[in-house]
Design an enzyme around this catalytic site. Sequence first.
Site, mmCIF file in Angstrom:
data_model
loop_
_atom_site.group_PDB
_atom_site.id
_atom_site.type_symbol
_atom_site.label_atom_id
_atom_site.label_comp_id
_atom_site.label_asym_id
_atom_site.label_seq_id
_atom_site.Cartn_x
_atom_site.Cartn_y
_atom_site.Cartn_z
ATOM 1 N N GLU A 123 0.699 -1.311 0.024
ATOM 2 C CA GLU A 123 -0.051 0.052 0.007
ATOM 3 C C GLU A 123 0.770 1.137 0.155
ATOM 4 O O GLU A 123 0.610 2.023 0.885
ATOM 5 C CB GLU A 123 -1.032 -0.085 1.411
ATOM 6 C CG GLU A 123 -1.811 -1.051 1.361
ATOM 7 C CD GLU A 123 -2.680 -1.310 2.546
ATOM 8 O OE1 GLU A 123 -2.493 -0.643 3.411
ATOM 9 O OE2 GLU A 123 -3.784 -2.252 2.503
ATOM 10 N N GLU A 167 -6.131 -10.911 -1.324
ATOM 11 C CA GLU A 167 -6.783 -10.497 -0.220
ATOM 12 C C GLU A 167 -8.533 -10.535 -0.534
ATOM 13 O O GLU A 167 -9.341 -9.741 -0.101
ATOM 14 C CB GLU A 167 -6.390 -9.446 0.613
ATOM 15 C CG GLU A 167 -5.092 -9.235 0.923
ATOM 16 C CD GLU A 167 -4.615 -8.126 1.747
ATOM 17 O OE1 GLU A 167 -5.459 -7.320 2.222
ATOM 18 O OE2 GLU A 167 -3.294 -7.661 1.721
HETATM 19 C C1 GLA Z 1 -4.787 -4.768 4.237
HETATM 20 C C2 GLA Z 1 -3.752 -5.555 4.758
HETATM 21 C C3 GLA Z 1 -4.300 -6.925 5.346
HETATM 22 C C4 GLA Z 1 -5.215 -6.671 6.393
HETATM 23 C C5 GLA Z 1 -6.276 -6.007 5.436
HETATM 24 C C6 GLA Z 1 -7.307 -5.957 6.732
HETATM 25 O O1 GLA Z 1 -5.489 -5.157 3.279
HETATM 26 O O2 GLA Z 1 -2.720 -5.719 3.577
HETATM 27 O O3 GLA Z 1 -2.942 -7.219 5.755
HETATM 28 O O4 GLA Z 1 -4.703 -5.944 7.282
HETATM 29 O O5 GLA Z 1 -5.894 -4.805 5.170
HETATM 30 O O6 GLA Z 1 -7.811 -7.047 7.370
#
Ligand code: GLA
Length: 379
Positions: free
Chosen positions: A163, A268
Amino acid sequence: MRRHAGIMSHQSIIFTTIIAAGLSMPLQAQTALKDAYKDYFHIGAAINAAYSNGSNAEGAALVKAQFDSITPENDLKWERIHPTPQGFNFEPADRYVEFGERNHMFIVGHCLVWHSQTPRWVFEDDKGQPVAREVLLGRMHDHIAAVVGRYRGRVNGWDVVNEALNEDGTLRKSQWQRIIGDDYIAKAFEYAHEADPKAELYYNEYSLENEPKRKGGVELIRKLLAQGVPVAAVGLQGHYHMDWPEMAQVDATIAAFQALGVKVSITELDMDVLPAVRSGHSADVSAQAEGGANSNPYTAGLPAAQQQALADRYAALFRVFLKHRDAVTRVTFWGVTDRGSWLNNFPARGRTNYPLLFDREGKPKPAFDAVVGAARTAQ
Ligand code: GLA
């Protein structure tokens, strides 16, 4: 295309059994996710310590049966594994890696450099003032050397930087960027590569499906590759909603990164089915919101129409991933069952969400069948 043929799963079929009138009989043979996708890409799940340390045996069995890759939901984040300057807490991470090895899984490390879930001491001197560039680079180096080095040859790939971009595609003014400068990203990859030259290294991000951020992401990866930084893949986090993104955005995003010569992983994946409690669809972890009166409509269960809509959307999404199977190496869900999903508490706390393929009891949902079905009909 799979790049780790050695860890391909054996065919595993789960028999759903009912016990009725003293009879136990197999009702249906159900294909596991990892088997449905074995010719295409890894199917992963983010797990927490209970799955790997034996305390959630049922959950662990489900993960073993269905997935061939794991990501640690929290246990390898800086605040957990390196909470104090001299103090490492490797125990949960060791169990996590052992669990993956025992089950012949593709093991992901998550994440080395991020603005969130990183202790304040990392950026400060003993008077609470920001440290100098060289000091922070030294801390980053030593952290990566210790963590990546410990699991050298065992963790297959690392989310090196998480990020780094703003929604408009510019670099986020994180403490990393402010103190070190824009080259903190290249440095993190350099240190990770030094610690384990064989591990795959990833840049992981949310909302790259939106054009301004995608353009910034493409520019960032292009520059890194031009400098010889070993970025193997871009991770699209895939924190999606029922009305965002459009399939065309996902399609264009995978294609844009593939065109640079890197692989793409969905890292994710989950699908928020609840009403939006704030504008935009950002997975920005700092953005907690208040849920209003109508923001939690499915506490008694997800109605059939919504269940079907979720299944249809997952099927459409996996058709896009399958279309790009030459680029896509892994699709990882952020969690295992709806019960454990972070989306029950984000962006508003205490709601009942249904973002994954397994329900609160660990039973496959219609969305599970839809995802397996998409693989069966892959062209
Ligand atoms: C981001 C992070 C993850 C997690 C999500 C929320 O996407 O990369 O590790 O913390 O937020 O669970």
